[in-house]
Design a protein around this motif. Structure first.
Motif, PDB file in Angstrom:
ATOM      1  N   GLU A 370      -3.160  -2.810 -37.769  1.00 52.54           N
ATOM      2  CA  GLU A 370      -2.414  -1.824 -38.545  1.00 52.54           C
ATOM      3  C   GLU A 370      -2.254  -2.320 -39.977  1.00 52.54           C
ATOM      4  O   GLU A 370      -1.799  -3.448 -40.203  1.00 52.54           O
ATOM      5  CB  GLU A 370      -1.041  -1.578 -37.923  1.00 52.54           C
ATOM      6  N   LYS A 371      -2.656  -1.488 -40.938  1.00 52.23           N
ATOM      7  CA  LYS A 371      -2.491  -1.780 -42.366  1.00 52.23           C
ATOM      8  C   LYS A 371      -3.060  -3.145 -42.734  1.00 52.23           C
ATOM      9  O   LYS A 371      -2.445  -3.921 -43.472  1.00 52.23           O
ATOM     10  CB  LYS A 371      -1.026  -1.693 -42.772  1.00 52.23           C
ATOM     11  N   GLY A 372      -4.188  -3.470 -42.156  1.00 50.40           N
ATOM     12  CA  GLY A 372      -4.851  -4.711 -42.488  1.00 50.40           C
ATOM     13  C   GLY A 372      -4.347  -5.928 -41.725  1.00 50.40           C
ATOM     14  O   GLY A 372      -4.899  -7.031 -41.876  1.00 50.40           O
ATOM     15  N   ASP A 373      -3.315  -5.760 -40.913  1.00 51.84           N
ATOM     16  CA  ASP A 373      -2.760  -6.871 -40.131  1.00 51.84           C
ATOM     17  C   ASP A 373      -3.323  -6.852 -38.706  1.00 51.84           C
ATOM     18  O   ASP A 373      -3.647  -5.789 -38.158  1.00 51.84           O
ATOM     19  CB  ASP A 373      -1.236  -6.783 -40.042  1.00 51.84           C
ATOM     20  N   SER A 374      -3.397  -8.037 -38.118  1.00 46.40           N
ATOM     21  CA  SER A 374      -3.695  -8.165 -36.685  1.00 46.40           C
ATOM     22  C   SER A 374      -2.447  -8.726 -36.010  1.00 46.40           C
ATOM     23  O   SER A 374      -1.867  -9.702 -36.488  1.00 46.40           O
ATOM     24  CB  SER A 374      -4.899  -9.071 -36.451  1.00 46.40           C
ATOM     25  N   TYR A 375      -2.051  -8.103 -34.905  1.00 50.03           N
ATOM     26  CA  TYR A 375      -0.802  -8.509 -34.262  1.00 50.03           C
ATOM     27  C   TYR A 375      -0.837  -8.101 -32.791  1.00 50.03           C
ATOM     28  O   TYR A 375      -1.725  -7.368 -32.340  1.00 50.03           O
ATOM     29  CB  TYR A 375       0.398  -7.865 -34.961  1.00 50.03           C
ATOM     30  N   PHE A 376       0.166  -8.545 -32.042  1.00 49.47           N
ATOM     31  CA  PHE A 376       0.341  -8.097 -30.660  1.00 49.47           C
ATOM     32  C   PHE A 376       1.823  -8.096 -30.339  1.00 49.47           C
ATOM     33  O   PHE A 376       2.636  -8.733 -31.023  1.00 49.47           O
ATOM     34  CB  PHE A 376      -0.451  -8.956 -29.672  1.00 49.47           C
ATOM     35  N   TYR A 377       2.168  -7.374 -29.291  1.00 47.75           N
ATOM     36  CA  TYR A 377       3.558  -7.296 -28.844  1.00 47.75           C
ATOM     37  C   TYR A 377       3.724  -8.087 -27.538  1.00 47.75           C
ATOM     38  O   TYR A 377       2.860  -8.049 -26.660  1.00 47.75           O
ATOM     39  CB  TYR A 377       3.970  -5.850 -28.596  1.00 47.75           C
ATOM     40  N   VAL A 378       4.865  -8.757 -27.452  1.00 51.63           N
ATOM     41  CA  VAL A 378       5.208  -9.474 -26.224  1.00 51.63           C
ATOM     42  C   VAL A 378       6.383  -8.770 -25.571  1.00 51.63           C
ATOM     43  O   VAL A 378       7.428  -8.551 -26.214  1.00 51.63           O
ATOM     44  CB  VAL A 378       5.565 -10.947 -26.505  1.00 51.63           C
ATOM     45  N   SER A 379       6.212  -8.394 -24.319  1.00 55.38           N
ATOM     46  CA  SER A 379       7.276  -7.783 -23.532  1.00 55.38           C
ATOM     47  C   SER A 379       7.038  -8.148 -22.078  1.00 55.38           C
ATOM     48  O   SER A 379       6.143  -7.613 -21.427  1.00 55.38           O
ATOM     49  CB  SER A 379       7.282  -6.268 -23.701  1.00 55.38           C
ATOM     50  N   GLY A 380       7.813  -9.079 -21.562  1.00 58.93           N
ATOM     51  CA  GLY A 380       7.597  -9.548 -20.203  1.00 58.93           C
ATOM     52  C   GLY A 380       6.684 -10.759 -20.180  1.00 58.93           C
ATOM     53  O   GLY A 380       5.893 -10.985 -21.102  1.00 58.93           O
ATOM     54  N   VAL A 381       6.798 -11.533 -19.136  1.00 59.42           N
ATOM     55  CA  VAL A 381       6.079 -12.803 -19.050  1.00 59.42           C
ATOM     56  C   VAL A 381       4.708 -12.596 -18.409  1.00 59.42           C
ATOM     57  O   VAL A 381       4.589 -12.018 -17.331  1.00 59.42           O
ATOM     58  CB  VAL A 381       6.904 -13.859 -18.279  1.00 59.42           C
ATOM     59  N   ARG A 382       3.671 -13.067 -19.087  1.00 62.41           N
ATOM     60  CA  ARG A 382       2.305 -12.997 -18.577  1.00 62.41           C
ATOM     61  C   ARG A 382       1.387 -13.750 -19.533  1.00 62.41           C
ATOM     62  O   ARG A 382       1.850 -14.327 -20.533  1.00 62.41           O
ATOM     63  CB  ARG A 382       1.832 -11.547 -18.434  1.00 62.41           C
ATOM     64  N   ILE A 383       0.091 -13.718 -19.222  1.00 63.91           N
ATOM     65  CA  ILE A 383      -0.905 -14.299 -20.116  1.00 63.91           C
ATOM     66  C   ILE A 383      -1.312 -13.245 -21.143  1.00 63.91           C
ATOM     67  O   ILE A 383      -1.685 -12.128 -20.779  1.00 63.91           O
ATOM     68  CB  ILE A 383      -2.147 -14.769 -19.330  1.00 63.91           C
ATOM     69  N   TYR A 384      -1.253 -13.613 -22.423  1.00 66.18           N
ATOM     70  CA  TYR A 384      -1.679 -12.724 -23.503  1.00 66.18           C
ATOM     71  C   TYR A 384      -2.959 -13.287 -24.123  1.00 66.18           C
ATOM     72  O   TYR A 384      -3.029 -14.473 -24.455  1.00 66.18           O
ATOM     73  CB  TYR A 384      -0.590 -12.611 -24.567  1.00 66.18           C
ATOM     74  N   GLU A 385      -3.967 -12.423 -24.260  1.00 66.80           N
ATOM     75  CA  GLU A 385      -5.216 -12.854 -24.872  1.00 66.80           C
ATOM     76  C   GLU A 385      -5.185 -12.545 -26.366  1.00 66.80           C
ATOM     77  O   GLU A 385      -5.075 -11.384 -26.769  1.00 66.80           O
ATOM     78  CB  GLU A 385      -6.407 -12.153 -24.219  1.00 66.80           C
ATOM     79  N   ILE A 386      -5.319 -13.601 -27.175  1.00 63.92           N
ATOM     80  CA  ILE A 386      -5.182 -13.477 -28.622  1.00 63.92           C
ATOM     81  C   ILE A 386      -6.545 -13.475 -29.303  1.00 63.92           C
ATOM     82  O   ILE A 386      -6.802 -12.666 -30.202  1.00 63.92           O
ATOM     83  CB  ILE A 386      -4.306 -14.632 -29.158  1.00 63.92           C
ATOM     84  N   VAL A 387      -7.443 -14.381 -28.895  1.00 66.59           N
ATOM     85  CA  VAL A 387      -8.766 -14.492 -29.509  1.00 66.59           C
ATOM     86  C   VAL A 387      -9.824 -14.446 -28.422  1.00 66.59           C
ATOM     87  O   VAL A 387      -9.670 -15.085 -27.366  1.00 66.59           O
ATOM     88  CB  VAL A 387      -8.904 -15.807 -30.319  1.00 66.59           C
ATOM     89  N   ASN A 388     -10.890 -13.684 -28.691  1.00 64.18           N
ATOM     90  CA  ASN A 388     -12.088 -13.704 -27.853  1.00 64.18           C
ATOM     91  C   ASN A 388     -13.262 -13.472 -28.785  1.00 64.18           C
ATOM     92  O   ASN A 388     -13.615 -12.325 -29.082  1.00 64.18           O
ATOM     93  CB  ASN A 388     -12.027 -12.656 -26.750  1.00 64.18           C
ATOM     94  N   ASP A 389     -13.853 -14.556 -29.246  1.00 61.27           N
ATOM     95  CA  ASP A 389     -14.826 -14.512 -30.343  1.00 61.27           C
ATOM     96  C   ASP A 389     -16.222 -14.187 -29.828  1.00 61.27           C
ATOM     97  O   ASP A 389     -16.821 -14.964 -29.064  1.00 61.27           O
ATOM     98  CB  ASP A 389     -14.827 -15.857 -31.066  1.00 61.27           C
ATOM     99  N   LYS A 390     -16.757 -13.054 -30.247  1.00 60.91           N
ATOM    100  CA  LYS A 390     -18.104 -12.677 -29.841  1.00 60.91           C
ATOM    101  C   LYS A 390     -19.157 -13.617 -30.403  1.00 60.91           C
ATOM    102  O   LYS A 390     -20.265 -13.719 -29.857  1.00 60.91           O
ATOM    103  CB  LYS A 390     -18.393 -11.241 -30.276  1.00 60.91           C
TER     104      LYS A 390
END
Length: 415
Positions: A370-390
């Motif tokens: 969004e608007k040039g930013d990369s971000y994610f939301y955390v809600s609840g406990v689990r594994i979040y995937e941040i980077v997956n480089d092609k």
């Protein structure tokens, strides 16, 4: 005249002698064992009653006996023995729950034991936990083997031994099973009873138990799936041989379509813990200490170490930021970056890599733009995937900017 008279006397004497011999010779008696006998063919013979000479049918309830030594039938060849190698399996120890046991047709999960399958099936035990990415990456292979070998004599059982408190929840485990399409039975091992029985120390760890109930193969960590499948086939062949079953032929090994491929030879960053019980690689601040610390980024960063900025509180299992706009910096060398995170309220985390936002070519599945930013939301406990480089593996600097307080960071994991 005299001679003729003498011959008559001699002939008469001979007649008397022969007649007396037949008259006074003893008669043969019939022994009881001669009354009912069986032939070598197993058919009943007729019974002769010596007093009536009538044919008597053998009594229906009378046991058969035989006085003759029948020719022994050729013995059946003994089943070839399977080598007795490896330690004997250990039974489940104080399991705290079960999942997916309906696949075994068990109405009562307490009746589920390994012992009831030893001698009947080859058993694969898989120790795992929902918070370990490498353990979850094994499921596509286990699912493929479940389909391929379950009717050939293989039983797969996963043992869930939690490393974090939140993983004691059965609903957490069942949600992970649903997400990863796991249909084989799972034993919950919250008290580490079965884990300790096998002397286990890591996730994932897999053991193969042969038809004799002996542990003949084990594999630590992910990878090595082709070698493991070949071992499964070898043990199934030994099972068929012992049980007198026809040998099976199997399709060649193939990587499952949904498998996440990780090149362990190129992966240079290890899983990193933030909680005070295991945060020995903490880049700044004091490791292994509970409580709050005010931290400042250093001028330079070392690789494979987490650095934190602003105020953080350290608990045994995680570190929690106490103020908004706190940061986490990590220099890594991998293709995939994931983190086990939790937040009591919806928390936005901005992501930079090498000082710039992520792109669609290197963003993990939880990243938004969004608007040039990369971000994610955390809600609840689990594994979040941040980077997956092609583009694959490489060395990079990752920075997380946490907009709210209260984000709990358990681990950072790589693939």
């Amino acid at each position: 005249m005299y001679i003729e008279k003498r011959n008559v006397i001699i002939a008469a004497a001979l007649v008397l002698l022969v007649g007396g011999f037949f008259l006074f010779s003893p008669k043969k008696s019939i022994a009881p064992e001669d009354v009912a006998t069986t032939t070598d063919s197993g058919k009943d013979t007729q019974i002769i009653d010596p007093s009536t000479s009538d044919v008597v049918a053998p009594p229906v309830t009378a046991p058969k006996t035989t006085t003759a030594t029948s020719k022994p039938s050729a013995p059946k060849p003994a089943a070839p023995s399977v080598p007795q190698t490896g330690k004997m399996y250990k039974e489940f120890v104080q399991p705290t729950g079960f999942s997916n046991t309906g696949a075994l047709g068990l109405l009562n999960t307490d009746a589920f034991t390994l012992g009831q399958f030893v001698g009947k099936r080859v058993i694969l035990l898989n120790f795992w936990t929902t918070s370990a990415s490498n353990a979850l990456r094994a499921f596509p292979y286990l699912n493929a083997w479940q389909i391929k070998y379950k009717d050939k004599g293989l039983l797969i059982v996963s043992i869930h031994t939690p490393r974090f408190t939140y993983e004691h929840s059965k609903s957490t485990v069942d949600a992970a099973l649903y997400t990863h399409n796991v249909i084989h039975p799972v034993v919950h091992d919250n008290n580490y009873g079965t884990w300790n029985a096998y002397g286990n120390s890591v996730w994932p760890h897999q053991y193969l138990i042969d038809i004799n109930g002996r542990v003949v193969y084990d594999h630590v960590g992910e990878g090595g799936y082709q070698a493991e499948e070949l071992k499964i086939q070898e043990l199934l062949a030994a099972r068929a041989q012992k049980l007198g079953l026809p040998q099976e032929s199997y399709t060649p090994y193939a990587t499952p379509k949904d498998a996440v491929l990780v090149d362990l030879s190129r992966l240079k960053s290890p899983e990193t813990y933030l909680g005070s019980a295991r945060n020995g690689t903490l880049g700044n601040g004091t490791p292994y200490r509970d409580g709050s610390q005010d931290l400042v980024y250093p001028a330079t960063f070392l690789g494979n170490a987490p650095y934190l900025s602003k105020s953080w509180s350290f608990a045994k299992e995680y570190a929690r930021n106490l103020v908004a706009d706190a940061g986490l910096h990590y220099e890594y060398d991998a293709k995939i970056v994931q983190a086990v995170l939790n937040a009591q309220q919806l928390t936005r985390v901005k992501v930079l890599r090498d000082g710039v936002p992520l792109t669609t070519e290197n963003a993990g599945k939880d990243i938004r733009f969004e608007k040039g930013d990369s971000y994610f939301y955390v809600s609840g406990v689990r594994i979040y995937e941040i980077v997956n480089d092609k583009a694959g593996y490489g060395a990079h600097a990752l920075e997380l900017l946490i907009e709210n307080s209260g984000l709990e960071v358990y681990t950072i994991t790589f693939g």
